[in-house]
Scaffold this motif. Structure first.
Motif, PDB file in Angstrom:
ATOM      1  N   ASP A  16       0.741  -1.130  -0.057  1.00  0.00           N
ATOM      2  CA  ASP A  16      -0.015   0.124  -0.059  1.00  0.00           C
ATOM      3  C   ASP A  16       0.945   1.296   0.202  1.00  0.00           C
ATOM      4  N   VAL A  17       1.879   1.269   0.711  1.00  0.00           N
ATOM      5  CA  VAL A  17       3.019   2.372   0.838  1.00  0.00           C
ATOM      6  C   VAL A  17       3.432   2.317  -0.657  1.00  0.00           C
ATOM      7  N   GLU A  18       3.923   1.361  -1.129  1.00  0.00           N
ATOM      8  CA  GLU A  18       4.676   1.424  -2.488  1.00  0.00           C
ATOM      9  C   GLU A  18       3.799   1.978  -3.418  1.00  0.00           C
ATOM     10  N   ALA A  19       2.301   1.852  -3.485  1.00  0.00           N
ATOM     11  CA  ALA A  19       1.384   2.359  -4.547  1.00  0.00           C
ATOM     12  C   ALA A  19       1.436   3.877  -4.326  1.00  0.00           C
ATOM     13  N   VAL A  20       1.654   4.393  -3.172  1.00  0.00           N
ATOM     14  CA  VAL A  20       1.591   5.764  -3.079  1.00  0.00           C
ATOM     15  C   VAL A  20       3.038   6.406  -3.622  1.00  0.00           C
ATOM     16  N   ILE A  21       4.056   5.549  -3.529  1.00  0.00           N
ATOM     17  CA  ILE A  21       5.254   6.161  -4.236  1.00  0.00           C
ATOM     18  C   ILE A  21       5.150   6.099  -5.517  1.00  0.00           C
ATOM     19  N   ASN A  22       4.416   5.076  -6.174  1.00  0.00           N
ATOM     20  CA  ASN A  22       4.424   4.886  -7.658  1.00  0.00           C
ATOM     21  C   ASN A  22       3.567   6.074  -8.032  1.00  0.00           C
ATOM     22  N   CYS A  23       2.567   6.651  -7.354  1.00  0.00           N
ATOM     23  CA  CYS A  23       1.804   7.856  -7.686  1.00  0.00           C
ATOM     24  C   CYS A  23       2.608   8.932  -8.042  1.00  0.00           C
ATOM     25  N   PHE A  24       3.507   9.244  -6.914  1.00  0.00           N
ATOM     26  CA  PHE A  24       4.900  10.303  -7.161  1.00  0.00           C
ATOM     27  C   PHE A  24       5.408  10.169  -8.287  1.00  0.00           C
ATOM     28  N   LYS A  25       6.002   8.784  -8.658  1.00  0.00           N
ATOM     29  CA  LYS A  25       6.755   8.531  -9.851  1.00  0.00           C
ATOM     30  C   LYS A  25       6.185   8.964 -11.100  1.00  0.00           C
ATOM     31  N   ILE A  26       4.710   8.632 -11.164  1.00  0.00           N
ATOM     32  CA  ILE A  26       3.999   9.024 -12.451  1.00  0.00           C
ATOM     33  C   ILE A  26       4.172  10.489 -12.867  1.00  0.00           C
ATOM     34  N   VAL A  27       4.049  11.215 -11.566  1.00  0.00           N
ATOM     35  CA  VAL A  27       3.834  12.616 -11.742  1.00  0.00           C
ATOM     36  C   VAL A  27       5.275  13.294 -11.722  1.00  0.00           C
ATOM     37  N   ASP A  28       6.069  12.872 -11.456  1.00  0.00           N
ATOM     38  CA  ASP A  28       7.515  13.225 -11.414  1.00  0.00           C
ATOM     39  C   ASP A  28       8.015  14.530 -12.214  1.00  0.00           C
ATOM     40  N   ASN A  29       7.663  14.381 -13.348  1.00  0.00           N
ATOM     41  CA  ASN A  29       8.327  15.627 -14.320  1.00  0.00           C
ATOM     42  C   ASN A  29       7.264  16.605 -14.044  1.00  0.00           C
ATOM     43  N   ASP A  30       6.113  16.343 -13.672  1.00  0.00           N
ATOM     44  CA  ASP A  30       5.031  17.633 -13.386  1.00  0.00           C
ATOM     45  C   ASP A  30       5.123  18.322 -12.182  1.00  0.00           C
ATOM     46  N   ILE A  31       5.883  17.684 -11.422  1.00  0.00           N
ATOM     47  CA  ILE A  31       6.261  18.292  -9.943  1.00  0.00           C
ATOM     48  C   ILE A  31       7.203  18.614  -9.448  1.00  0.00           C
ATOM     49  N   SER A  32       8.320  18.172 -10.273  1.00  0.00           N
ATOM     50  CA  SER A  32       9.667  18.314  -9.738  1.00  0.00           C
ATOM     51  C   SER A  32      10.321  19.599  -9.411  1.00  0.00           C
ATOM     52  N   SER A  33      10.579  19.569  -8.128  1.00  0.00           N
ATOM     53  CA  SER A  33      11.183  20.941  -7.564  1.00  0.00           C
ATOM     54  C   SER A  33      12.580  21.416  -8.043  1.00  0.00           C
ATOM     55  N   ASP A  34      12.992  20.267  -9.038  1.00  0.00           N
ATOM     56  CA  ASP A  34      14.453  20.970  -9.595  1.00  0.00           C
ATOM     57  C   ASP A  34      14.101  21.784 -10.700  1.00  0.00           C
ATOM     58  N   HIS A  35      13.062  22.039 -11.304  1.00  0.00           N
ATOM     59  CA  HIS A  35      12.686  22.774 -12.406  1.00  0.00           C
ATOM     60  C   HIS A  35      11.335  23.539 -12.067  1.00  0.00           C
ATOM     61  N   LEU A  36      10.603  23.240 -11.264  1.00  0.00           N
ATOM     62  CA  LEU A  36       9.218  23.813 -10.992  1.00  0.00           C
ATOM     63  C   LEU A  36       9.086  24.348  -9.676  1.00  0.00           C
ATOM     64  N   GLN A  37       8.398  25.341  -9.374  1.00  0.00           N
ATOM     65  CA  GLN A  37       8.277  25.979  -8.027  1.00  0.00           C
ATOM     66  C   GLN A  37       6.584  25.868  -7.658  1.00  0.00           C
ATOM     67  N   LEU A  38       6.255  24.856  -7.711  1.00  0.00           N
ATOM     68  CA  LEU A  38       4.726  24.645  -7.591  1.00  0.00           C
ATOM     69  C   LEU A  38       4.302  24.678  -5.906  1.00  0.00           C
ATOM     70  N   ASN A  39       3.241  24.939  -5.642  1.00  0.00           N
ATOM     71  CA  ASN A  39       2.971  25.152  -4.199  1.00  0.00           C
ATOM     72  C   ASN A  39       2.283  23.804  -3.973  1.00  0.00           C
ATOM     73  N   SER A  40       2.065  23.633  -2.726  1.00  0.00           N
ATOM     74  CA  SER A  40       1.536  22.191  -2.386  1.00  0.00           C
ATOM     75  C   SER A  40       0.253  21.793  -2.846  1.00  0.00           C
ATOM     76  N   ASN A  41      -0.620  22.803  -2.878  1.00  0.00           N
ATOM     77  CA  ASN A  41      -1.994  22.443  -3.683  1.00  0.00           C
ATOM     78  C   ASN A  41      -1.825  22.189  -5.153  1.00  0.00           C
ATOM     79  N   ASP A  42      -0.868  22.825  -5.867  1.00  0.00           N
ATOM     80  CA  ASP A  42      -0.605  22.460  -7.380  1.00  0.00           C
ATOM     81  C   ASP A  42      -0.094  21.003  -7.193  1.00  0.00           C
TER      82      ASP A  42
END
Length: 168
Positions: A16-42
């Motif tokens: 179940d915890v691994e499934a949450v990690i996979n959700c983050f991996k799916i959107v990695d490029n869309d949320i990466s703080s290395d090149h984006l400055q999104l707020n937590s809601n985004d």
């Protein structure tokens, strides 16, 4: 790049915890703080469809009916006297997710997240997601060091089965 560490380090992650990690991996490029400055809601908005697909309730906004209340105290006739809000909660109520951005370390928001998860009824796991890069600092590493110290010292025992720290 998504980074993660489960605490205590002497325990492995559950499916179940691994499934949450996979959700983050799916959107990695869309949320990466290395090149984006999104707020937590985004960040949460990008994660929403993937978390909902694995059976999570996810906050949709800041009004009362858009938040995810998790019971803390019960009163007469088992009515909820006190609850804390979560960014996301598994349908079984065992895993709570908090997504942080700039306030994670600077305002010690991660400590509040830990406290609240410890008080939430039936919650067994806390997932804290933080930026890898915040104003040139590494929030993931800072919180990792704190959690490592917490678990190695064994002076404070949390009523959780574990905490997953994710850096995005």
């Amino acid at each position: 790049m998504i980074r993660y560490q489960f605490f205590p380090r002497s325990h492995g992650i559950t499916k179940d915890v691994e499934a949450v990690i996979n959700c983050f991996k799916i959107v990695d490029n869309d949320i990466s703080s290395d090149h984006l400055q999104l707020n937590s809601n985004d960040v949460l908005e990008k994660l929403r469809p993937h978390l909902e697909a694995i059976d999570y309730d996810v906050e949709t906004g800041k009004s009362k009916n858009e938040k995810i209340p998790v019971p803390v105290l019960f009163g007469n006739n088992n009515e909820i006297d006190k609850s804390f809000n979560a960014d996301a909660l598994s349908k079984d109520g065992k895993i709570v997710i908090e997504v942080e951005a700039g306030r994670a370390v600077d305002n010690n928001q991660f400590l509040k997240d830990i406290f609240q998860a410890c008080m939430m009824f039936e919650v067994q796991y806390l997932v804290i997601a933080v930026r890898n890069d915040y104003r040139g600092g590494d929030d993931f590493k800072k919180i990792y060091t704190f959690l490592e110290t917490l678990y190695i010292s064994s002076r404070l025992h949390l009523p959780l089965n574990g905490i997953l720290l994710i850096g995005y």
